[in-house]
Scaffold this motif. Structure first.
Motif, mmCIF file in Angstrom:
data_model
loop_
_atom_site.group_PDB
_atom_site.id
_atom_site.type_symbol
_atom_site.label_atom_id
_atom_site.label_comp_id
_atom_site.label_asym_id
_atom_site.label_seq_id
_atom_site.Cartn_x
_atom_site.Cartn_y
_atom_site.Cartn_z
ATOM 1 N N GLU A 291 -26.538 -10.542 18.271
ATOM 2 C CA GLU A 291 -26.870 -10.174 16.885
ATOM 3 C C GLU A 291 -27.719 -11.251 16.225
ATOM 4 O OE1 GLU A 291 -24.568 -8.972 12.726
ATOM 5 O OE2 GLU A 291 -23.440 -9.233 14.591
ATOM 6 N N GLU A 292 -27.406 -12.516 16.518
ATOM 7 C CA GLU A 292 -28.189 -13.619 15.964
ATOM 8 C C GLU A 292 -29.636 -13.560 16.464
ATOM 9 O OE1 GLU A 292 -27.972 -18.514 15.658
ATOM 10 O OE2 GLU A 292 -26.809 -17.442 17.177
ATOM 11 N N ASP A 293 -29.825 -13.280 17.754
ATOM 12 C CA ASP A 293 -31.175 -13.173 18.311
ATOM 13 C C ASP A 293 -31.964 -12.051 17.631
ATOM 14 O OD1 ASP A 293 -30.718 -15.250 20.022
ATOM 15 O OD2 ASP A 293 -30.139 -13.985 21.720
ATOM 16 N N LYS A 298 -36.275 -10.534 13.900
ATOM 17 C CA LYS A 298 -36.657 -9.766 12.725
ATOM 18 C C LYS A 298 -37.292 -10.667 11.672
ATOM 19 C CE LYS A 298 -33.644 -6.772 11.421
ATOM 20 N NZ LYS A 298 -32.448 -6.168 10.794
ATOM 21 N N LEU A 299 -36.688 -11.841 11.434
ATOM 22 C CA LEU A 299 -37.240 -12.776 10.453
ATOM 23 C C LEU A 299 -38.590 -13.321 10.912
ATOM 24 C CD1 LEU A 299 -34.047 -14.795 9.431
ATOM 25 C CD2 LEU A 299 -35.376 -13.268 7.978
ATOM 26 N N MET A 300 -38.730 -13.583 12.206
ATOM 27 C CA MET A 300 -40.000 -14.102 12.718
ATOM 28 C C MET A 300 -41.121 -13.072 12.535
ATOM 29 S SD MET A 300 -38.798 -16.090 16.178
ATOM 30 C CE MET A 300 -40.469 -16.585 16.567
ATOM 31 N N ARG A 301 -40.825 -11.792 12.793
ATOM 32 C CA ARG A 301 -41.836 -10.754 12.579
ATOM 33 C C ARG A 301 -42.207 -10.649 11.108
ATOM 34 N NH1 ARG A 301 -38.671 -7.827 16.339
ATOM 35 N NH2 ARG A 301 -37.676 -6.705 14.613
ATOM 36 N N LYS A 302 -41.187 -10.724 10.255
ATOM 37 C CA LYS A 302 -41.440 -10.613 8.818
ATOM 38 C C LYS A 302 -42.363 -11.721 8.333
ATOM 39 C CE LYS A 302 -39.050 -10.803 4.376
ATOM 40 N NZ LYS A 302 -37.738 -10.911 3.688
ATOM 41 N N LEU A 306 -46.309 -11.888 6.847
ATOM 42 C CA LEU A 306 -46.642 -12.535 5.578
ATOM 43 C C LEU A 306 -47.701 -13.621 5.781
ATOM 44 C CD1 LEU A 306 -43.106 -12.896 3.932
ATOM 45 C CD2 LEU A 306 -44.969 -11.406 3.192
ATOM 46 N N ARG A 307 -47.600 -14.336 6.875
ATOM 47 C CA ARG A 307 -48.585 -15.393 7.149
ATOM 48 C C ARG A 307 -49.987 -14.800 7.350
ATOM 49 N NH1 ARG A 307 -48.216 -19.831 12.085
ATOM 50 N NH2 ARG A 307 -50.179 -20.912 11.609
#
Length: 324
Positions: A291-293, A298-302, A306-307
């Motif tokens: 679940e952590e992975d 998900k956060l890295m894609r988000k 944004l970048r």
């Protein structure tokens, strides 16, 4: 017993309060559970303050030995007799020679086993053992230190006086040879306290009751649940109030005396997993890691999106003046 009255808040710790009516409901349940026993609690009001008082059961959970006082504060151990005092009981001949006295003073240090067997108590000096029929209690009396003449008969009043002043910790009668030992884990004693006494006050009362030389700062009171949860009572908590709120059944939770530096608190959430087998716990860890992975990806894609959006905007801004 009247459990009614006006509504106001009763302190149960630092910045923690409970309404009077709610506390009285818990108290009523507590007393019903212990109906006909000496563990029932009484309450009264003094100057508008609700005060509950009675016996609190405390279980011993120590891992290190405790030190017991050699004698009571108001009792002195007699020093061994000097040579002059021995001579005072002898017969001197005409030339200063010591003659054999008519009766030799046969003196021995009282052994705990022998003393207790002679008085018919049947207690032993060994480590305390729990009896299934009756929970062991800590009975306060005086240290069994001293000497007596062998074969000297005691009157019934003297025997009663000695029994009153002798004490045991779970059947462990001690003297100067056994004044340092560890009480049996889980054995129970009790102290009479009230709801205005804080945790340090209860600790000092318990140690003074049994003449324990260790400082109260070495110990702490914990509420230990059968689930494995361990909650340390703070210095500003009121142990009797905490016991009432936890409920009367000691098969669910108990108040333990433990070393402050030997025990870590266990929260309710952690306690839920303590009794699981290792394979089950490993499967929980594996699922949490998976679940952590997923959350990390998900956060890295988000933030990658944004970048890119920020970089594109910066390029548009930098190209704008050049076109003009």
């Amino acid at each position: 017993m009247d459990y009614g009255g006006c509504e106001y808040l009763v302190p149960c710790g630092k910045d923690k309060y409970i309404s009077k009516n709610e506390l009285l409901l818990h108290l009523k349940t507590y007393n019903i559970y212990y109906e006909g026993q000496n563990l029932q609690l009484r309450h009264r009001e003094e100057e508008g303050e609700l005060i509950v008082e009675g016996l609190l059961n405390i279980s011993w959970g120590l891992r290190r030995p405790i030190r017991l006082q050699m004698q009571d504060d108001n009792q002195r151990i007699r020093p061994p007799p000097s040579s002059s005092s021995w001579h005072s009981g002898c017969n001197l001949g005409a030339h200063g020679l010591v003659l054999k006295p008519s009766i030799l003073p046969d003196i021995q240090v009282t052994d705990v086993d022998a003393t207790m067997n002679a008085e018919g108590t049947g207690s032993s000096t060994g480590a305390a053992r729990l009896q299934p029929e009756e929970p062991p209690q800590l009975l306060r009396t005086r240290s069994d230190v001293g000497v007596r003449h062998r074969g000297s008969a005691r009157t019934p009043s003297e025997q009663r006086r000695i029994r009153r002043h002798r004490f045991s910790i779970n059947g462990h009668f001690y003297n100067h040879k056994t004044s340092v030992f560890t009480p049996a884990y889980g054995s129970v004693t009790n102290v009479r306290i009230n709801s205005t006494m804080t945790t340090p006050q209860v600790l000092k009362l318990l140690l003074n009751k049994f003449k324990i030389e260790n400082s109260a700062e070495e110990f702490a009171l914990y509420i230990v649940h059968t689930s494995g949860e361990k909650q340390k009572l703070r210095a500003t908590d009121y142990p009797l109030i905490a016991r009432i709120l936890q409920g009367p059944c000691e098969q669910v939770s108990k108040v333990f005396l433990m070393e402050k530096d030997q025990v870590e608190e266990v929260t309710y959430d952690v306690a839920q997993y303590i009794k699981f087998e290792m394979p089950v716990l490993r499967s929980f860890i594996q699922k949490l890691e998976e679940e952590e992975d997923r959350e990390v990806k998900k956060l890295m894609r988000k933030y990658s999106i944004l970048r890119l959006m920020i970089e594109q905007r910066l390029e548009e801004i930098s190209e704008g003046p050049a076109r003009l």
